[in-house]
Motif scaffolding. Sequence first.
Motif, PDB file in Angstrom:
ATOM      1  N   MET A  23       1.307  -1.296   0.124  1.00 18.86           N
ATOM      2  CA  MET A  23       0.117   0.131   0.592  1.00 18.86           C
ATOM      3  C   MET A  23       1.038   1.113  -0.033  1.00 18.86           C
ATOM      4  O   MET A  23       1.601   2.217   0.108  1.00 18.86           O
ATOM      5  CB  MET A  23      -0.728  -0.613   1.192  1.00 18.86           C
ATOM      6  N   SER A  24       0.978   2.408  -1.249  1.00 23.01           N
ATOM      7  CA  SER A  24       1.470   2.966  -1.289  1.00 23.01           C
ATOM      8  C   SER A  24       1.100   4.124  -0.005  1.00 23.01           C
ATOM      9  O   SER A  24      -0.059   5.060  -0.187  1.00 23.01           O
ATOM     10  CB  SER A  24       2.267   3.353  -2.623  1.00 23.01           C
ATOM     11  N   GLY A  25       2.297   5.063   0.456  1.00 23.23           N
ATOM     12  CA  GLY A  25       2.235   5.897   1.122  1.00 23.23           C
ATOM     13  C   GLY A  25       1.125   5.929   2.371  1.00 23.23           C
ATOM     14  O   GLY A  25       1.183   6.864   3.323  1.00 23.23           O
ATOM     15  N   GLY A  26       0.523   4.621   2.360  1.00 22.51           N
ATOM     16  CA  GLY A  26       0.525   4.398   4.219  1.00 22.51           C
ATOM     17  C   GLY A  26       0.749   3.313   4.684  1.00 22.51           C
ATOM     18  O   GLY A  26       1.190   2.275   3.812  1.00 22.51           O
ATOM     19  N   ILE A  27       0.954   2.891   6.069  1.00 26.96           N
ATOM     20  CA  ILE A  27       1.151   1.040   6.332  1.00 26.96           C
ATOM     21  C   ILE A  27       0.341   0.823   6.781  1.00 26.96           C
ATOM     22  O   ILE A  27      -0.986   0.736   6.411  1.00 26.96           O
ATOM     23  CB  ILE A  27       1.261   1.562   7.945  1.00 26.96           C
ATOM     24  N   ASN A  28       0.149  -0.825   6.421  1.00 32.05           N
ATOM     25  CA  ASN A  28      -0.261  -2.305   6.948  1.00 32.05           C
ATOM     26  C   ASN A  28      -0.251  -2.636   7.865  1.00 32.05           C
ATOM     27  O   ASN A  28       0.424  -3.396   8.468  1.00 32.05           O
ATOM     28  CB  ASN A  28      -0.397  -2.662   5.550  1.00 32.05           C
ATOM     29  N   VAL A  29      -1.088  -2.509   9.254  1.00 32.18           N
ATOM     30  CA  VAL A  29      -1.191  -2.823  10.611  1.00 32.18           C
ATOM     31  C   VAL A  29      -2.215  -4.052  10.553  1.00 32.18           C
ATOM     32  O   VAL A  29      -2.964  -4.620  10.161  1.00 32.18           O
ATOM     33  CB  VAL A  29      -1.937  -2.038  11.738  1.00 32.18           C
ATOM     34  N   GLY A  30      -1.135  -5.374  10.899  1.00 31.57           N
ATOM     35  CA  GLY A  30      -2.505  -6.735  11.259  1.00 31.57           C
ATOM     36  C   GLY A  30      -2.379  -6.437  12.701  1.00 31.57           C
ATOM     37  O   GLY A  30      -1.703  -6.437  13.858  1.00 31.57           O
ATOM     38  N   ILE A  31      -3.774  -7.632  12.996  1.00 33.04           N
ATOM     39  CA  ILE A  31      -4.180  -7.987  14.263  1.00 33.04           C
ATOM     40  C   ILE A  31      -4.094  -9.387  14.130  1.00 33.04           C
ATOM     41  O   ILE A  31      -5.178  -9.797  13.150  1.00 33.04           O
ATOM     42  CB  ILE A  31      -5.429  -6.727  14.882  1.00 33.04           C
ATOM     43  N   LEU A  32      -3.540  -9.912  14.476  1.00 31.57           N
ATOM     44  CA  LEU A  32      -3.901 -11.306  14.608  1.00 31.57           C
ATOM     45  C   LEU A  32      -5.339 -12.097  15.258  1.00 31.57           C
ATOM     46  O   LEU A  32      -5.567 -11.371  16.609  1.00 31.57           O
ATOM     47  CB  LEU A  32      -2.407 -12.380  14.982  1.00 31.57           C
ATOM     48  N   ALA A  33      -6.138 -11.803  14.638  1.00 29.08           N
ATOM     49  CA  ALA A  33      -7.376 -12.503  15.128  1.00 29.08           C
ATOM     50  C   ALA A  33      -7.723 -13.884  15.060  1.00 29.08           C
ATOM     51  O   ALA A  33      -8.565 -14.220  14.403  1.00 29.08           O
ATOM     52  CB  ALA A  33      -8.052 -11.984  13.670  1.00 29.08           C
ATOM     53  N   VAL A  34      -6.886 -14.818  15.711  1.00 21.27           N
ATOM     54  CA  VAL A  34      -6.750 -15.796  16.059  1.00 21.27           C
ATOM     55  C   VAL A  34      -8.861 -15.777  17.215  1.00 21.27           C
ATOM     56  O   VAL A  34      -9.483 -16.693  17.723  1.00 21.27           O
ATOM     57  CB  VAL A  34      -6.000 -17.009  16.761  1.00 21.27           C
ATOM     58  N   GLN A  35      -8.184 -14.940  18.448  1.00 21.23           N
ATOM     59  CA  GLN A  35      -8.358 -14.562  19.691  1.00 21.23           C
ATOM     60  C   GLN A  35      -8.600 -13.938  20.448  1.00 21.23           C
ATOM     61  O   GLN A  35      -7.294 -13.428  19.813  1.00 21.23           O
ATOM     62  CB  GLN A  35      -9.081 -15.762  20.227  1.00 21.23           C
ATOM     63  N   GLY A  36      -9.392 -13.373  21.716  1.00 18.09           N
ATOM     64  CA  GLY A  36      -8.659 -12.085  22.372  1.00 18.09           C
ATOM     65  C   GLY A  36      -9.104 -11.110  21.993  1.00 18.09           C
ATOM     66  O   GLY A  36     -10.315 -11.093  21.041  1.00 18.09           O
ATOM     67  N   ASP A  37      -8.177  -9.313  22.299  1.00 17.24           N
ATOM     68  CA  ASP A  37      -8.804  -8.547  21.865  1.00 17.24           C
ATOM     69  C   ASP A  37      -9.213  -8.000  20.457  1.00 17.24           C
ATOM     70  O   ASP A  37      -8.669  -6.841  20.848  1.00 17.24           O
ATOM     71  CB  ASP A  37      -9.066  -7.783  22.807  1.00 17.24           C
ATOM     72  N   VAL A  38      -9.270  -8.216  19.607  1.00 18.82           N
ATOM     73  CA  VAL A  38      -9.020  -8.250  18.716  1.00 18.82           C
ATOM     74  C   VAL A  38      -9.289  -7.260  17.989  1.00 18.82           C
ATOM     75  O   VAL A  38      -9.390  -6.264  17.690  1.00 18.82           O
ATOM     76  CB  VAL A  38      -9.343  -9.050  17.740  1.00 18.82           C
ATOM     77  N   ALA A  39     -11.262  -6.538  18.459  1.00 17.21           N
ATOM     78  CA  ALA A  39     -12.205  -5.162  17.566  1.00 17.21           C
ATOM     79  C   ALA A  39     -11.190  -4.079  18.692  1.00 17.21           C
ATOM     80  O   ALA A  39     -11.095  -3.569  17.569  1.00 17.21           O
ATOM     81  CB  ALA A  39     -13.267  -5.415  17.995  1.00 17.21           C
ATOM     82  N   GLU A  40     -10.784  -4.251  19.772  1.00 19.01           N
ATOM     83  CA  GLU A  40     -10.583  -3.038  20.931  1.00 19.01           C
ATOM     84  C   GLU A  40      -9.095  -2.722  20.097  1.00 19.01           C
ATOM     85  O   GLU A  40      -8.706  -1.621  20.072  1.00 19.01           O
ATOM     86  CB  GLU A  40     -10.603  -3.957  22.079  1.00 19.01           C
ATOM     87  N   ASN A  41      -8.420  -3.680  19.819  1.00 20.72           N
ATOM     88  CA  ASN A  41      -6.489  -3.291  19.289  1.00 20.72           C
ATOM     89  C   ASN A  41      -7.110  -2.822  17.771  1.00 20.72           C
ATOM     90  O   ASN A  41      -6.203  -1.541  17.927  1.00 20.72           O
ATOM     91  CB  ASN A  41      -6.074  -4.469  19.403  1.00 20.72           C
ATOM     92  N   ILE A  42      -7.813  -2.971  16.842  1.00 21.49           N
ATOM     93  CA  ILE A  42      -8.193  -2.581  15.787  1.00 21.49           C
ATOM     94  C   ILE A  42      -8.529  -1.350  15.804  1.00 21.49           C
ATOM     95  O   ILE A  42      -8.093  -0.737  15.749  1.00 21.49           O
ATOM     96  CB  ILE A  42      -9.254  -3.141  14.624  1.00 21.49           C
ATOM     97  N   LEU A  43      -9.321  -0.960  16.926  1.00 25.09           N
ATOM     98  CA  LEU A  43      -9.483   0.607  17.033  1.00 25.09           C
ATOM     99  C   LEU A  43      -8.648   1.647  17.624  1.00 25.09           C
ATOM    100  O   LEU A  43      -8.631   2.161  16.889  1.00 25.09           O
ATOM    101  CB  LEU A  43     -10.827   0.373  18.105  1.00 25.09           C
ATOM    102  N   ALA A  44      -8.247   0.901  18.577  1.00 29.71           N
ATOM    103  CA  ALA A  44      -6.955   1.317  19.210  1.00 29.71           C
ATOM    104  C   ALA A  44      -5.780   2.124  17.938  1.00 29.71           C
ATOM    105  O   ALA A  44      -5.084   3.065  17.504  1.00 29.71           O
ATOM    106  CB  ALA A  44      -6.266   0.680  20.728  1.00 29.71           C
ATOM    107  N   THR A  45      -5.877   1.385  17.192  1.00 28.85           N
ATOM    108  CA  THR A  45      -4.937   1.386  16.262  1.00 28.85           C
ATOM    109  C   THR A  45      -4.857   2.320  15.076  1.00 28.85           C
ATOM    110  O   THR A  45      -4.270   3.183  15.069  1.00 28.85           O
ATOM    111  CB  THR A  45      -3.882   0.194  15.725  1.00 28.85           C
ATOM    112  N   LYS A  46      -6.164   1.817  14.664  1.00 22.03           N
ATOM    113  CA  LYS A  46      -6.857   3.146  14.116  1.00 22.03           C
ATOM    114  C   LYS A  46      -6.833   4.862  13.912  1.00 22.03           C
ATOM    115  O   LYS A  46      -6.532   6.080  13.402  1.00 22.03           O
ATOM    116  CB  LYS A  46      -8.101   2.730  13.475  1.00 22.03           C
ATOM    117  N   MET A  47      -7.699   4.272  15.646  1.00 25.11           N
ATOM    118  CA  MET A  47      -7.593   6.062  16.357  1.00 25.11           C
ATOM    119  C   MET A  47      -5.437   6.590  16.792  1.00 25.11           C
ATOM    120  O   MET A  47      -5.982   7.722  16.282  1.00 25.11           O
ATOM    121  CB  MET A  47      -7.909   5.442  17.895  1.00 25.11           C
TER     122      MET A  47
END
Length: 206
Positions: free
Chosen positions: A1-25
């Motif tokens: 992805m040009s110009g931006g970063i691509n961050v992944g949250i390992l979505a096997v289990q755990g606080d996936v949604a919360e980490n997605i939100l915090a990282t987006k913010m």
Amino acid sequence: MSGGINVGILAVQGDVAENILATKMAIEELGMEGIVTEVKTPEQISDLDGLIIPGGESTVIGTLSLVNGSLKKIKEKIASGMPVFGICAGMIMLSKKAKDRVVGEMDQPLLDFLDIKIERNAFGRQKDSFESEISMDKIGVSKFHGVFIRAPSIIETGKDVEILSKFNEKIIAVKQGNVIGTAFHPELTGDISLHKYFVNLIKQKN
């Protein structure tokens, strides 16, 4: 992805949604461009600039990731310099050695990147979950609200490991190269300073 970063949250289990939100913010607050996605497959992991391994049950995460080959791909990516942030069980997965206060040495798949030995459930049953103010001055976070849920602690660190924070003399946050591990759950606080620190780490690598 040009110009931006691509961050992944390992979505096997755990606080996936919360980490997605915090990282987006965090990305937004830093005025950067980027995407944050749930990742499960080796193909998705190949495209990442940074990865968060959230808290949950580390044995489950390790075993499930092994099944689809993701663990191998994560190892390759970290070895090539991709920043990774392990939270609670995620930190256990990144460690070289885990032991349980109750059952002793654990035979679980570990990623073997953080030169630390971990004691699982280190704060005992009576303090299964608690919250406390902590500080991580070394990375510019002087005051942080730590949420501990059946938290591990670090009982040994190798020479290349930087200790970021202690609580009651127990080590609860470390950094080694581009790998960060915390015993507490920053995604559950509303304070995104640690996620911002991690996003900046990714930015520096790109």
